[in-house]
Every structure is written in C-alpha cells, then in structure tokens.
Design a protein around this motif. Structure first.
Motif, PDB file in Angstrom:
ATOM      1  N   GLY A 136     -15.088  86.596  18.147  1.00 41.37           N
ATOM      2  CA  GLY A 136     -14.750  87.617  17.613  1.00 41.37           C
ATOM      3  C   GLY A 136     -15.625  87.815  16.399  1.00 41.37           C
ATOM      4  O   GLY A 136     -15.849  88.767  15.525  1.00 41.37           O
ATOM      5  N   ALA A 137     -16.028  86.852  15.459  1.00 41.30           N
ATOM      6  CA  ALA A 137     -16.576  87.127  14.379  1.00 41.30           C
ATOM      7  C   ALA A 137     -18.071  87.602  13.882  1.00 41.30           C
ATOM      8  O   ALA A 137     -18.228  87.797  13.166  1.00 41.30           O
ATOM      9  CB  ALA A 137     -17.114  85.203  13.654  1.00 41.30           C
ATOM     10  N   MET A 197      -7.760  88.378  18.755  1.00 45.79           N
ATOM     11  CA  MET A 197      -8.727  88.586  19.293  1.00 45.79           C
ATOM     12  C   MET A 197      -9.090  88.622  20.820  1.00 45.79           C
ATOM     13  O   MET A 197      -8.229  88.443  21.495  1.00 45.79           O
ATOM     14  CB  MET A 197     -10.134  88.855  18.268  1.00 45.79           C
ATOM     15  CG  MET A 197     -10.823  89.559  18.353  1.00 45.79           C
ATOM     16  SD  MET A 197     -11.837  91.029  18.166  1.00 45.79           S
ATOM     17  CE  MET A 197     -12.756  90.369  17.853  1.00 45.79           C
ATOM     18  N   LEU A 198      -9.245  88.597  21.139  1.00 42.86           N
ATOM     19  CA  LEU A 198      -9.605  88.708  22.689  1.00 42.86           C
ATOM     20  C   LEU A 198     -11.100  88.170  23.491  1.00 42.86           C
ATOM     21  O   LEU A 198     -10.822  86.516  24.034  1.00 42.86           O
ATOM     22  CB  LEU A 198     -10.108  90.474  22.663  1.00 42.86           C
ATOM     23  CG  LEU A 198     -10.980  90.270  22.319  1.00 42.86           C
ATOM     24  CD1 LEU A 198     -11.112  89.387  20.742  1.00 42.86           C
ATOM     25  CD2 LEU A 198     -11.706  91.146  22.463  1.00 42.86           C
ATOM     26  N   ALA A 199     -11.770  88.320  23.792  1.00 41.48           N
ATOM     27  CA  ALA A 199     -12.965  88.622  25.233  1.00 41.48           C
ATOM     28  C   ALA A 199     -11.205  88.016  26.459  1.00 41.48           C
ATOM     29  O   ALA A 199     -10.878  88.425  26.804  1.00 41.48           O
ATOM     30  CB  ALA A 199     -13.440  87.890  24.511  1.00 41.48           C
ATOM     31  N   THR A 200     -12.166  86.784  26.679  1.00 42.27           N
ATOM     32  CA  THR A 200     -11.714  86.052  28.094  1.00 42.27           C
ATOM     33  C   THR A 200     -10.393  85.119  27.129  1.00 42.27           C
ATOM     34  O   THR A 200     -11.320  84.939  26.695  1.00 42.27           O
ATOM     35  CB  THR A 200     -12.108  86.181  29.007  1.00 42.27           C
ATOM     36  OG1 THR A 200     -13.551  84.776  28.513  1.00 42.27           O
ATOM     37  CG2 THR A 200     -12.597  86.981  30.285  1.00 42.27           C
ATOM     38  N   ARG A 201      -9.832  84.213  27.660  1.00 45.35           N
ATOM     39  CA  ARG A 201      -8.642  83.623  27.271  1.00 45.35           C
ATOM     40  C   ARG A 201      -7.910  83.392  28.277  1.00 45.35           C
ATOM     41  O   ARG A 201      -7.014  84.027  29.306  1.00 45.35           O
ATOM     42  CB  ARG A 201      -8.514  83.323  26.379  1.00 45.35           C
ATOM     43  CG  ARG A 201      -7.258  84.116  25.524  1.00 45.35           C
ATOM     44  CD  ARG A 201      -6.648  84.713  24.482  1.00 45.35           C
ATOM     45  NE  ARG A 201      -5.925  85.142  25.025  1.00 45.35           N
ATOM     46  CZ  ARG A 201      -5.312  85.443  23.416  1.00 45.35           C
ATOM     47  NH1 ARG A 201      -5.454  85.760  22.469  1.00 45.35           N
ATOM     48  NH2 ARG A 201      -3.811  86.671  23.340  1.00 45.35           N
ATOM     49  N   ALA A 202      -7.585  81.403  28.944  1.00 47.83           N
ATOM     50  CA  ALA A 202      -6.886  81.466  29.606  1.00 47.83           C
ATOM     51  C   ALA A 202      -5.115  81.982  29.191  1.00 47.83           C
ATOM     52  O   ALA A 202      -4.462  81.877  28.440  1.00 47.83           O
ATOM     53  CB  ALA A 202      -6.613  80.387  29.901  1.00 47.83           C
ATOM     54  N   TRP A 244     -21.886  90.494  23.192  1.00 51.97           N
ATOM     55  CA  TRP A 244     -20.828  90.205  23.480  1.00 51.97           C
ATOM     56  C   TRP A 244     -20.802  90.653  25.265  1.00 51.97           C
ATOM     57  O   TRP A 244     -20.447  89.355  26.312  1.00 51.97           O
ATOM     58  CB  TRP A 244     -18.853  90.954  23.003  1.00 51.97           C
ATOM     59  CG  TRP A 244     -18.342  90.660  21.687  1.00 51.97           C
ATOM     60  CD1 TRP A 244     -18.479  89.580  21.112  1.00 51.97           C
ATOM     61  CD2 TRP A 244     -18.243  91.567  20.997  1.00 51.97           C
ATOM     62  NE1 TRP A 244     -18.323  90.091  20.174  1.00 51.97           N
ATOM     63  CE2 TRP A 244     -17.122  90.647  19.542  1.00 51.97           C
ATOM     64  CE3 TRP A 244     -17.796  92.844  21.127  1.00 51.97           C
ATOM     65  CZ2 TRP A 244     -16.860  91.071  18.801  1.00 51.97           C
ATOM     66  CZ3 TRP A 244     -16.862  93.468  20.259  1.00 51.97           C
ATOM     67  CH2 TRP A 244     -17.030  92.818  18.444  1.00 51.97           C
ATOM     68  N   GLY A 245     -21.229  91.599  25.317  1.00 47.05           N
ATOM     69  CA  GLY A 245     -21.729  91.777  26.751  1.00 47.05           C
ATOM     70  C   GLY A 245     -22.578  90.316  26.683  1.00 47.05           C
ATOM     71  O   GLY A 245     -22.389  90.404  28.384  1.00 47.05           O
ATOM     72  N   LEU A 246     -23.457  90.460  26.395  1.00 44.48           N
ATOM     73  CA  LEU A 246     -24.515  89.396  27.160  1.00 44.48           C
ATOM     74  C   LEU A 246     -24.171  88.068  27.350  1.00 44.48           C
ATOM     75  O   LEU A 246     -24.135  87.965  28.277  1.00 44.48           O
ATOM     76  CB  LEU A 246     -25.578  89.362  25.969  1.00 44.48           C
ATOM     77  CG  LEU A 246     -26.341  90.503  25.900  1.00 44.48           C
ATOM     78  CD1 LEU A 246     -27.151  89.771  24.835  1.00 44.48           C
ATOM     79  CD2 LEU A 246     -27.689  90.613  26.875  1.00 44.48           C
ATOM     80  N   ASP A 247     -22.965  87.731  26.317  1.00 49.38           N
ATOM     81  CA  ASP A 247     -22.185  86.418  26.225  1.00 49.38           C
ATOM     82  C   ASP A 247     -20.874  86.149  27.387  1.00 49.38           C
ATOM     83  O   ASP A 247     -21.042  85.261  28.178  1.00 49.38           O
ATOM     84  CB  ASP A 247     -21.379  86.252  25.238  1.00 49.38           C
ATOM     85  CG  ASP A 247     -21.310  85.059  25.041  1.00 49.38           C
ATOM     86  OD1 ASP A 247     -20.700  84.609  24.580  1.00 49.38           O
ATOM     87  OD2 ASP A 247     -20.982  84.372  26.471  1.00 49.38           O
ATOM     88  N   ILE A 248     -20.372  87.740  28.032  1.00 49.59           N
ATOM     89  CA  ILE A 248     -19.515  87.844  28.544  1.00 49.59           C
ATOM     90  C   ILE A 248     -19.974  87.566  30.296  1.00 49.59           C
ATOM     91  O   ILE A 248     -19.246  87.393  30.924  1.00 49.59           O
ATOM     92  CB  ILE A 248     -18.179  88.207  28.189  1.00 49.59           C
ATOM     93  CG1 ILE A 248     -17.461  88.195  27.003  1.00 49.59           C
ATOM     94  CG2 ILE A 248     -17.129  88.707  29.546  1.00 49.59           C
ATOM     95  CD1 ILE A 248     -16.644  89.383  26.813  1.00 49.59           C
ATOM     96  N   GLY A 249     -21.482  88.722  30.301  1.00 50.84           N
ATOM     97  CA  GLY A 249     -21.957  88.448  31.278  1.00 50.84           C
ATOM     98  C   GLY A 249     -22.338  87.508  32.250  1.00 50.84           C
ATOM     99  O   GLY A 249     -22.453  87.418  33.315  1.00 50.84           O
TER     100      GLY A 249
END
Lengths: 72, 202
Positions: B89-90, A1-6, B104-109
């Motif tokens: 992701g969990a 899965m994803l979000a951000t990673r190098a 996710w939005g709060l965290d990545i923001g």
C-alpha cells in the motif's frame, strides 16, 4: 488497506451502527453482481464449449477471479 | 484493491478522469503479468507433456478440483499454499498515482506472489499447464484477472459513500460462505469439462 490477504489472518472489525444500511446496500449489490457474473459465465460457456470444449473453461476462470476479490 | 482504488468521495468530474486512468492502468498492468503467468505455466506443461498423456493430466486436474472443493467447503482442513504477502500500500505514497496503480496491477497479476483467497487458483494453474495451447493458457489467466478486476471497476457503484469504503470487507463477510460454495461448484464443473474435453484424444 487491502490488496489480497487471508480473511482468517486479519479479522475484520465491527462497523459503527450508523453504517449498517450502507453495508446492507453493499451486500445487496455484491449479491446481484455475483449472480449476474455467474449467469453470464454459464450463458457464455455453452456456445464457447460447443465451439471448443476447452474454451468453456474461460468463463470458469472469470468467475474464479471475481470470487477471489469479492470473497476477501 | 477495492478500497485503494475506489474514490474516497463520490467523484467530482475532474476526479473521475483520474480514477478512470488509474483503474485502466491497473487493469493493463495485471493483464500483462497474468498473461505471462499463463504462458509460463503452458511452457512448464509442455515439458511434462512429453511424458504424460493429456487425459492423465486432465484426470489429475479433476482430482485436484475435488480436493479444492472439499477444502473450500470445509470437508477437509488443508492449509492454503500461498505467499504471505500483500501488494504494498505504501507504493501509493511513495510513487503516487498512476504509477502505484500500475505497480499494484503488475504485482497482483502475478497471482502467486500475494495472498490468495481460495485454493482454486492452484487448480487453474494445473489446468493452464495441461498443454492445450500457449494462447489458451495465457487466455485462462487473463480471464481470471479480468474477473478479479471487475469489482475494482464497480467500486464507485458498490460503495454508496466515502465513509464506508473502509468497511467493504465487513459488509461482504456474511456472503463468504456462499462465495465459497460457488467457487467449489465452479472448480468442480471446470474439472469435469476439462476431463470430458481431454477424453477424445485417447
């Protein structure tokens, strides 16, 4: 899965051959979208910069944000 | 986030509403924390602004832009200072939607609490600390967040069908060199604009 990673820390695998056309479609769309984002940023930076030079950085920030995700 | 929030199937009408709600909440969450990041950097900049002139800081921002561009173009090898952490992701399984999308939005923001793709984020942080204005610094990171979130909104268009969702990064890998080049040019141009904008205050 994803979000951000190098990208270097997580090498991406080889997609099955039957997906190649779909991957090509994604690449084409991402290229077009990036071109539109950059063109839009340049187009908006000029009037913003004429109003206040510091405002011209806002489209720069937008482009950097776009690239941060598509460049994963 | 593209794969997490892109619908696994070309959405049936009833799923589209759910997807729209999730992406909207995700965007709103990130808008909040990204604005806070900008405000915090502006506040930090105001402290240093007591002792440093804006043209000096702007010159440092241009220098940093050159270092960032050199790194991204492979001219110099510099490690990227970043938190080695991804948003969990969990949370999708633990909290369900739309709560996970919000988290996710709060965290990545918060930007600097998760992996970065390019070093330009640090250049942007330096620019936000310039002391131009609190609202401007917040707007800078809001603009960054909006640019970062647009691909999520475009997910259903970008991904032709469900089976290739997992291969988005593989698909985009050949474009990384071009993206790095665009990133470098953007940062350099931004650095020049910032310096030119700061000069009249001499």
């Amino acid at each position: 899965m994803l979000a951000t990673r190098a990208a270097t820390a997580c090498p991406v695998g080889q997609a099955p051959r039957e997906h190649e056309a779909d991957l090509e479609s994604i690449r084409g769309k991402a290229t077009k979208a990036t071109a539109l984002v950059v063109a839009g940023a340049v187009a908006s930076a000029v009037p913003l910069g004429l109003a206040d030079p510091y405002l011209a950085i806002l489209p720069c920030a937008f482009v950097l944000g776009w690239l941060n995700l598509v460049g994963l | 986030m593209l794969t997490a929030l892109t619908p696994p199937v070309k959405a049936a009408p009833e799923y589209r509403t759910t997807w729209l709600a999730n992406v909207t909440i995700h965007t709103a969450g990130g808008l909040l924390t990204s604005a806070m990041v900008g405000l915090a950097l502006a506040a930090a900049g105001r402290l240093s602004g007591e002792t440093l002139d804006r043209p000096v800081i702007a010159s440092a921002c241009l220098l940093l832009a050159m270092v960032v561009a050199a790194r991204e173009l492979g001219v110099v090898r510099l490690p990227l200072l970043q938190a080695r952490r991804a948003s969990k992701g969990a949370w999708g399984r633990r909290f369900g939607q739309p709560r996970a999308s919000l988290l996710w939005g709060l965290d990545i923001g918060l930007f600097f609490t998760t992996w970065l793709t390019y070093a330009g984020a640090w250049w942007l942080a330096a620019v936000a600390a310039l002391g131009v204005g609190v609202g401007w610094s917040a707007g800078l990171f809001v603009a960054y967040w909006l640019g970062r979130t647009i691909p999520v909104w475009l997910g259903p268009w970008l991904v032709p069908n469900a089976t290739v969702s997992a291969w988005i990064e593989t698909a985009l890998a050949p474009l990384r060199r071009s993206f790095r080049a665009i990133h470098s040019v953007t940062v350099l141009l931004g650095g020049v604009v910032i310096l030119l904008a700061a000069l009249p205050s001499l």
